[in-house]
Design a protein around this motif. Structure first.
Motif, short mmCIF file in Angstrom:
data_model
loop_
_atom_site.label_atom_id
_atom_site.label_comp_id
_atom_site.label_asym_id
_atom_site.label_seq_id
_atom_site.Cartn_x
_atom_site.Cartn_y
_atom_site.Cartn_z
N ALA A 62 -10.28 -10.08 14.45
CA ALA A 62 -8.16 -9.61 15.34
C ALA A 62 -7.92 -8.99 14.21
CB ALA A 62 -7.83 -9.75 16.34
N TRP A 63 -7.35 -9.89 12.40
CA TRP A 63 -6.87 -8.99 11.88
C TRP A 63 -7.45 -8.25 11.17
CZ3 TRP A 63 -1.86 -9.89 11.51
CH2 TRP A 63 -1.56 -9.88 9.66
N VAL A 64 -8.94 -8.42 10.62
CA VAL A 64 -9.70 -6.79 9.99
C VAL A 64 -9.78 -6.16 10.71
CG1 VAL A 64 -11.97 -6.90 9.12
CG2 VAL A 64 -11.04 -9.02 8.45
N GLY A 65 -9.96 -6.20 12.56
CA GLY A 65 -10.11 -4.62 13.11
C GLY A 65 -8.43 -4.40 13.27
N GLN A 66 -7.52 -5.32 13.04
CA GLN A 66 -6.22 -4.74 13.01
C GLN A 66 -5.74 -2.94 11.88
OE1 GLN A 66 -2.91 -6.79 12.91
NE2 GLN A 66 -1.47 -5.36 13.22
N PHE A 67 -6.86 -3.77 10.39
CA PHE A 67 -6.61 -3.65 9.89
C PHE A 67 -7.01 -1.75 9.08
CE2 PHE A 67 -3.92 -7.19 7.96
CZ PHE A 67 -2.67 -6.49 7.42
N TRP A 68 -9.07 -2.41 9.53
CA TRP A 68 -9.75 -0.83 9.85
C TRP A 68 -8.80 -0.26 10.78
CZ3 TRP A 68 -14.53 -1.33 13.09
CH2 TRP A 68 -15.67 0.00 13.22
N GLY A 69 -8.08 -0.11 11.89
CA GLY A 69 -7.98 0.69 12.60
C GLY A 69 -6.74 1.37 11.65
N LYS A 71 -6.94 1.66 8.59
CA LYS A 71 -7.36 2.84 8.10
C LYS A 71 -7.93 3.74 8.18
CE LYS A 71 -10.90 1.86 4.49
NZ LYS A 71 -10.14 2.76 3.13
N ILE A 72 -8.68 4.22 9.59
CA ILE A 72 -9.17 5.12 10.14
C ILE A 72 -7.65 6.32 10.83
CG2 ILE A 72 -10.44 5.84 12.37
CD1 ILE A 72 -12.21 2.73 12.42
N GLU A 73 -6.96 5.33 10.62
CA GLU A 73 -5.65 6.12 11.22
C GLU A 73 -4.53 6.58 10.59
OE1 GLU A 73 -2.55 3.95 13.27
OE2 GLU A 73 -1.94 5.04 14.67
N GLY A 74 -4.94 6.30 9.09
CA GLY A 74 -4.25 6.77 7.55
C GLY A 74 -3.05 6.18 7.97
N LYS A 75 -2.71 5.34 8.33
CA LYS A 75 -1.42 4.43 8.58
C LYS A 75 -1.00 2.82 8.13
CE LYS A 75 0.60 7.75 11.93
NZ LYS A 75 1.27 8.02 13.62
N LYS A 76 0.47 3.19 7.75
CA LYS A 76 -0.34 1.40 7.11
C LYS A 76 0.55 0.87 8.39
CE LYS A 76 1.48 1.56 2.07
NZ LYS A 76 2.59 1.73 1.05
N PRO A 77 0.30 -0.51 7.90
CA PRO A 77 1.13 -1.10 9.43
C PRO A 77 2.23 -1.34 9.17
CG PRO A 77 -1.35 -2.40 8.41
CD PRO A 77 -0.77 -0.95 7.91
N SER A 78 3.14 -1.09 10.34
CA SER A 78 4.38 -1.56 10.66
C SER A 78 5.52 -2.62 9.56
CB SER A 78 4.75 -1.01 11.98
OG SER A 78 4.66 0.37 12.71
N PHE A 79 4.45 -3.64 10.56
CA PHE A 79 5.37 -4.84 10.00
C PHE A 79 5.05 -5.44 8.66
CE2 PHE A 79 0.97 -6.63 8.62
CZ PHE A 79 0.38 -6.92 10.03
N PHE A 80 4.33 -4.32 7.93
CA PHE A 80 5.14 -4.64 6.17
C PHE A 80 6.71 -4.84 5.57
CE2 PHE A 80 0.06 -4.36 4.86
CZ PHE A 80 -0.69 -5.27 5.11
#
Length: 105
Positions: A62-69, A71-80
């Motif tokens: 799931a974590w890999v999938g989230q980061f892949w998503g 990357k495709i979206e072009g936005k960093k995850p908010s939780f950073f």
């Protein structure tokens, strides 16, 4: 026995947080949590493979999938920006579901 494990305390604390955010969202969270507990009990009744190992495998996928998503979206995850977003994320998904179903929260 599920009720004697440390994760029950973590689940209760998470539910309290959701009650503080929105009692209506907390109802959805409680239903989801109850379903997860049921799945855990069912899993434990049919296999001797440790739950933590299965959970770790699912988490990594799931974590890999989230980061892949992201990357495709072009936005960093908010939780950073703020670790609190790790708890807000599920509430955001629940609010999206509530909006689709026409439930006020």
């Amino acid at each position: 026995n599920y009720t004697t494990r440390w994760d029950t305390a973590l689940l209760a604390a998470s539910l309290a947080y959701y009650i503080w955010l929105s009692p209506a969202l907390a109802v959805g969270f409680a239903l989801y949590a109850a379903a997860c507990v049921g799945i855990i009990l069912g899993y434990e009744s049919v296999t001797s493979f440790p739950l933590w190992q299965t959970a770790l495998i699912v988490f990594v996928i799931a974590w890999v999938g989230q980061f892949w998503g992201h990357k495709i979206e072009g936005k960093k995850p908010s939780f950073f920006k703020d670790v609190q977003f790790l708890m807000i994320g599920p509430a955001w998904l629940m609010s999206f579901l509530y909006q689709r179903l026409g439930i006020r929260y």
